[in-house]
Design a protein around this motif. Structure first.
Motif, PDB file in Angstrom:
ATOM      1  N   LYS A   1      18.227  -7.461   8.738  1.00 27.78           N
ATOM      2  CA  LYS A   1      18.591  -7.316   7.470  1.00 27.78           C
ATOM      3  C   LYS A   1      19.478  -8.764   6.960  1.00 27.78           C
ATOM      4  CE  LYS A   1      15.832  -4.206   5.753  1.00 27.78           C
ATOM      5  NZ  LYS A   1      14.624  -4.749   5.330  1.00 27.78           N
TER       6      LYS A   1
ATOM      7  N   PHE B   1       7.942   0.917  -1.584  1.00 29.47           N
ATOM      8  CA  PHE B   1       8.380   0.181  -2.236  1.00 29.47           C
ATOM      9  C   PHE B   1       7.340  -0.998  -2.811  1.00 29.47           C
ATOM     10  CE2 PHE B   1      12.779   1.649  -0.761  1.00 29.47           C
ATOM     11  CZ  PHE B   1      13.159   2.102  -1.824  1.00 29.47           C
TER      12      PHE B   1
ATOM     13  N   SER C   1       0.739  -1.123   0.085  1.00 32.99           N
ATOM     14  CA  SER C   1       0.056  -0.038   0.118  1.00 32.99           C
ATOM     15  C   SER C   1       0.894   1.476   0.019  1.00 32.99           C
ATOM     16  CB  SER C   1      -0.958  -0.024   1.319  1.00 32.99           C
ATOM     17  OG  SER C   1      -0.361   0.082   2.455  1.00 32.99           O
ATOM     18  N   THR C   2       2.131   1.168   0.314  1.00 32.27           N
ATOM     19  CA  THR C   2       2.891   2.358   0.341  1.00 32.27           C
ATOM     20  C   THR C   2       4.489   2.007  -0.031  1.00 32.27           C
ATOM     21  OG1 THR C   2       3.504   2.302   2.524  1.00 32.27           O
ATOM     22  CG2 THR C   2       1.596   3.550   2.261  1.00 32.27           C
TER      23      THR C   2
ATOM     24  N   PHE D   1      -1.712  -3.532   5.877  1.00 31.35           N
ATOM     25  CA  PHE D   1      -2.223  -3.331   7.136  1.00 31.35           C
ATOM     26  C   PHE D   1      -2.513  -1.874   7.240  1.00 31.35           C
ATOM     27  CE2 PHE D   1      -1.921  -4.913  11.777  1.00 31.35           C
ATOM     28  CZ  PHE D   1      -3.383  -5.184  11.739  1.00 31.35           C
TER      29      PHE D   1
ATOM     30  N   LEU E   1      14.976   6.279   0.741  1.00 31.67           N
ATOM     31  CA  LEU E   1      14.167   7.034   0.568  1.00 31.67           C
ATOM     32  C   LEU E   1      13.354   7.596   1.648  1.00 31.67           C
ATOM     33  CD1 LEU E   1      12.672   5.004  -2.396  1.00 31.67           C
ATOM     34  CD2 LEU E   1      13.454   7.338  -2.584  1.00 31.67           C
TER      35      LEU E   1
ATOM     36  N   THR F   1      10.461   7.806   3.903  1.00 33.83           N
ATOM     37  CA  THR F   1       9.382   7.291   4.414  1.00 33.83           C
ATOM     38  C   THR F   1       8.978   7.413   5.980  1.00 33.83           C
ATOM     39  OG1 THR F   1      10.647   5.176   5.247  1.00 33.83           O
ATOM     40  CG2 THR F   1       9.719   5.145   3.021  1.00 33.83           C
TER      41      THR F   1
ATOM     42  N   ASP G   1      -3.344  -8.238   9.224  1.00 40.42           N
ATOM     43  CA  ASP G   1      -2.053  -8.744   9.540  1.00 40.42           C
ATOM     44  C   ASP G   1      -1.400  -9.477   8.956  1.00 40.42           C
ATOM     45  OD1 ASP G   1       0.170  -8.817  11.190  1.00 40.42           O
ATOM     46  OD2 ASP G   1      -0.563  -9.716  12.875  1.00 40.42           O
ATOM     47  N   ALA G   2      -0.420  -9.226   7.797  1.00 42.93           N
ATOM     48  CA  ALA G   2       0.310 -10.236   7.077  1.00 42.93           C
ATOM     49  C   ALA G   2       1.006 -11.351   8.002  1.00 42.93           C
ATOM     50  CB  ALA G   2       1.319  -9.552   6.197  1.00 42.93           C
TER      51      ALA G   2
ATOM     52  N   SER H   1       7.578  -7.012   0.867  1.00 46.83           N
ATOM     53  CA  SER H   1       7.882  -5.638   1.213  1.00 46.83           C
ATOM     54  C   SER H   1       7.406  -4.975   2.564  1.00 46.83           C
ATOM     55  CB  SER H   1       7.420  -4.576   0.003  1.00 46.83           C
ATOM     56  OG  SER H   1       8.046  -3.374   0.305  1.00 46.83           O
TER      57      SER H   1
ATOM     58  N   LYS I   1      17.734   2.088  -2.779  1.00 49.54           N
ATOM     59  CA  LYS I   1      18.288   3.310  -2.177  1.00 49.54           C
ATOM     60  C   LYS I   1      17.328   3.723  -0.900  1.00 49.54           C
ATOM     61  CE  LYS I   1      18.020   7.291  -3.982  1.00 49.54           C
ATOM     62  NZ  LYS I   1      17.146   8.392  -3.990  1.00 49.54           N
TER      63      LYS I   1
ATOM     64  N   SER J   1      15.965  -5.009   0.820  1.00 51.15           N
ATOM     65  CA  SER J   1      17.007  -4.594   1.960  1.00 51.15           C
ATOM     66  C   SER J   1      17.712  -3.363   1.927  1.00 51.15           C
ATOM     67  CB  SER J   1      18.056  -5.599   1.998  1.00 51.15           C
ATOM     68  OG  SER J   1      18.811  -5.529   3.264  1.00 51.15           O
TER      69      SER J   1
HETATM   70  P1  NAD Z   1       6.444   1.402   4.216  1.00 49.78           P
HETATM   71  O1  NAD Z   1       6.057   1.757   5.536  1.00 49.78           O
HETATM   72  O2  NAD Z   1       6.196   2.483   2.983  1.00 49.78           O
HETATM   73  O3  NAD Z   1       5.525   0.112   3.429  1.00 49.78           O
HETATM   74  C1  NAD Z   1       5.306  -0.967   4.281  1.00 49.78           C
HETATM   75  C2  NAD Z   1       3.995  -1.856   3.835  1.00 49.78           C
HETATM   76  O4  NAD Z   1       3.938  -2.738   4.743  1.00 49.78           O
HETATM   77  C3  NAD Z   1       2.818  -0.847   3.872  1.00 49.78           C
HETATM   78  O5  NAD Z   1       1.902  -1.264   2.689  1.00 49.78           O
HETATM   79  C4  NAD Z   1       2.148  -1.484   5.136  1.00 49.78           C
HETATM   80  O6  NAD Z   1       0.479  -1.537   5.048  1.00 49.78           O
HETATM   81  C5  NAD Z   1       2.445  -2.873   5.342  1.00 49.78           C
HETATM   82  N1  NAD Z   1       2.466  -3.261   6.747  1.00 49.78           N
HETATM   83  C6  NAD Z   1       3.060  -3.124   7.792  1.00 49.78           C
HETATM   84  N2  NAD Z   1       2.720  -3.973   8.661  1.00 49.78           N
HETATM   85  C7  NAD Z   1       1.904  -4.872   8.375  1.00 49.78           C
HETATM   86  C8  NAD Z   1       1.355  -6.011   8.750  1.00 49.78           C
HETATM   87  N3  NAD Z   1       1.409  -6.469   9.956  1.00 49.78           N
HETATM   88  N4  NAD Z   1       0.554  -6.637   7.802  1.00 49.78           N
HETATM   89  C9  NAD Z   1       0.191  -6.340   6.878  1.00 49.78           C
HETATM   90  N5  NAD Z   1       0.978  -5.195   6.227  1.00 49.78           N
HETATM   91  C10 NAD Z   1       1.761  -4.601   6.937  1.00 49.78           C
HETATM   92  O7  NAD Z   1       7.964   0.742   3.809  1.00 49.78           O
HETATM   93  P2  NAD Z   1       8.879   0.789   2.883  1.00 49.78           P
HETATM   94  O8  NAD Z   1      10.139   2.010   3.034  1.00 49.78           O
HETATM   95  O9  NAD Z   1       8.700   0.695   1.486  1.00 49.78           O
HETATM   96  O10 NAD Z   1       9.896  -0.436   3.049  1.00 49.78           O
HETATM   97  C11 NAD Z   1       9.477  -1.737   2.636  1.00 49.78           C
HETATM   98  C12 NAD Z   1      10.866  -2.673   2.527  1.00 49.78           C
HETATM   99  O11 NAD Z   1      11.920  -1.768   1.721  1.00 49.78           O
HETATM  100  C13 NAD Z   1      11.380  -2.762   4.026  1.00 49.78           C
HETATM  101  O12 NAD Z   1      11.947  -4.045   4.029  1.00 49.78           O
HETATM  102  C14 NAD Z   1      12.380  -1.692   4.187  1.00 49.78           C
HETATM  103  O13 NAD Z   1      13.440  -2.008   4.982  1.00 49.78           O
HETATM  104  C15 NAD Z   1      13.109  -1.686   2.507  1.00 49.78           C
HETATM  105  N6  NAD Z   1      13.784  -0.461   2.304  1.00 49.78           N
HETATM  106  C16 NAD Z   1      13.495   0.751   2.678  1.00 49.78           C
HETATM  107  C17 NAD Z   1      14.155   1.786   2.188  1.00 49.78           C
HETATM  108  C18 NAD Z   1      13.845   3.303   2.713  1.00 49.78           C
HETATM  109  O14 NAD Z   1      14.520   3.965   2.634  1.00 49.78           O
HETATM  110  N7  NAD Z   1      12.697   3.577   2.937  1.00 49.78           N
HETATM  111  C19 NAD Z   1      15.328   1.492   1.715  1.00 49.78           C
HETATM  112  C20 NAD Z   1      15.793   0.286   1.122  1.00 49.78           C
HETATM  113  C21 NAD Z   1      14.985  -0.800   1.546  1.00 49.78           C
END
Ligand code: NAD
Ligand code: NA
Length: 395
Positions: free
Chosen positions: A243, A52, A49-50, A73, A272, A274, A110-111, A137, A270, A223
């Protein structure tokens, strides 16, 4: 109602349906502008939903005409109380998918639970038969373990010693020094339990045992590595331990999938803006310098640019370019020597007085508000909007 941003520290309590929808439309337009990707056709995105995960769902649907199931969630709206951004993003995504004649269904729950896994398995059986790509993700601060029922919390701490470095408050531009206490007790284990690879493997087991994974299925989890300056609190800290576990799990899952010719990969993405990264001290200062440097070099990317490139050049482009640890590296531009050398120089210089010139604090702040659908180009924030938006497949 008229919806305005209401922030408390590093969180925003409101979100804007029209702004979230516009963000989704902009991401779709970007993917379409890049042309078709010969990719997977039936895709499950966990954490859709948000960030990556959303970008992955959009790239699959609008880059490869894929049918998608998204799991997340999120909080629905109630009268006078906006939904969480992922809810509005998904409503907009499904509407656009419908218009394009693409299958899209979503499951909000809850996934980490057995129930949601079962629901997804049943939905795949009923509607798609099997999936050929699974994107994992999730980013969550807590996990209730499905076997013990115990609730674990992840923490963002260094391991072994106190970490002291600079940080910035991106609302005020104040640069200050911060000290973060090291992990204690079960902090490391708990963080690995929440953000490590166990749940990813449980998902793949459940899907495989139900025979809903296609021959040659691919699964990818995301990651992060990052620079030297954030190492003590990120990659060598509690989250880095998680990780490491996630990355090791890719090999275990690949073995599990051998019989059906499947493969598991980790893609290192990379940094970002969030909600999560805004709450980690030191990271916002790094990201504001990174944005400045990458924009100057013409290599700045957001979630959708990262994932579109991951799909078109790596996953479905015939050249994974795995690193020595078997990982896909779509953080390659962030980690370029010339980028990192410049940031190291700027890091030394950064103060409250010069941060707006040497860093892209404005860009950081803008991205933060955009996560919640605010400050999005082309949106009239004075207009009355209906906060009670529904996700078409969830009624
Ligand atoms: P995000 O918070 O934007 O997205 C998380 C998603 O997980 C959302 O859709 C949320 O609804 C869902 N979620 C959370 N808890 C849940 C649950 N219990 N059940 C079902 N859905 C659930 O996060 P993001 O920044 O896109 O991160 C995604 C992955 O990418 C993570 O592993 C993060 O470590 C990795 N990542 C992030 C960055 C960064 O800079 N943000 C960089 C590299 C890697
Ligand atoms: Na995500």
């Amino acid at each position: 109602m008229i919806i305005e941003p209401r922030t408390r520290g590093f969180i925003c309590l409101t979100s804007h349906p029209t702004g979230c929808a516009q963000n989704v439309k902009d991401q779709i337009a970007y993917v379409q502008s890049k042309g078709k990707i010969e990719g997977a056709k039936k895709v499950l995105v966990i954490g859709a939903s948000t960030g990556f995960g959303l970008a992955s769902r959009i790239t699959s649907a609008f880059g490869s005409d894929a049918a998608t199931i998204g799991v997340f969630f999120d909080k629905a709206a109630s009268e006078g109380r906006p939904a969480s951004p992922g809810f509005y993003n998904t409503a907009a995504f499904e509407e656009e998918a419908q218009k394009a004649g693409l299958y899209a269904k979503s499951i909000n729950g809850d996934a980490f639970s057995n129930e949601i896994k079962e629901e997804v398995v049943n939905l795949i059986k009923e509607d798609l038969g099997q999936v050929d790509l699974v994107i994992y993700s999730l980013a969550s601060p807590v996990r209730t373990h499905p076997e013990s029922g115990k609730r674990f919390k992840s923490v963002l701490k260094p391991i072994g010693e106190v970490f002291t470095n600079k940080t910035v408050d991106f609302h005020t531009g104040k640069v200050s020094e911060i000290s973060i206490k090291p992990a204690e007790g079960d902090d490391v284990e708990n963080t690995v339990t929440v953000m490590g690879g166990e749940d990813w493997r449980m998902w793949m087991d459940a899907l495989k045992n139900a025979n809903v994974l296609a021959e040659g299925v691919t699964t990818v989890a995301y990651s992060y590595i990052g620079p030297e300056v954030t190492k003590p609190v990120y990659r060598n800290g509690t989250i880095g331990a998680a990780k490491d576990h996630l990355e090791a799990t890719a090999f275990t899952i690949s073995e599990d999938l051998e019989a059906i010719g499947g493969k598991a990969y980790v893609s290192v993405n990379k940094a970002l803006v969030t909600q999560a990264s805004s709450a980690i001290p030191v990271i916002p200062l790094y990201i504001s310098l990174l944005f400045k440097v990458m924009k100057e070099k013409g290599i700045h990317e957001g979630c959708i640019e990262q994932i579109e490139r991951l799909y078109s050049e790596r996953l479905f482009g015939g050249d994974l370019s795995l690193d020595e640890k078997g990982r896909i590296r779509i953080d390659d531009w962030e980690m370029r020597d010339d980028v990192q050398e410049e940031i190291t120089k700027l890091w030394e210089q950064a103060t409250s007085e010069n941060i707006n010139e040497i860093g892209d604090l404005e860009g950081y702040s803008l991205e933060f508000f955009k996560l919640f659908g605010f400050k999005v180009d082309g949106v009239n924030y004075e207009a009355d909007v209906n906060e009670l938006v529904k996700i078409p497949s969830i009624q």
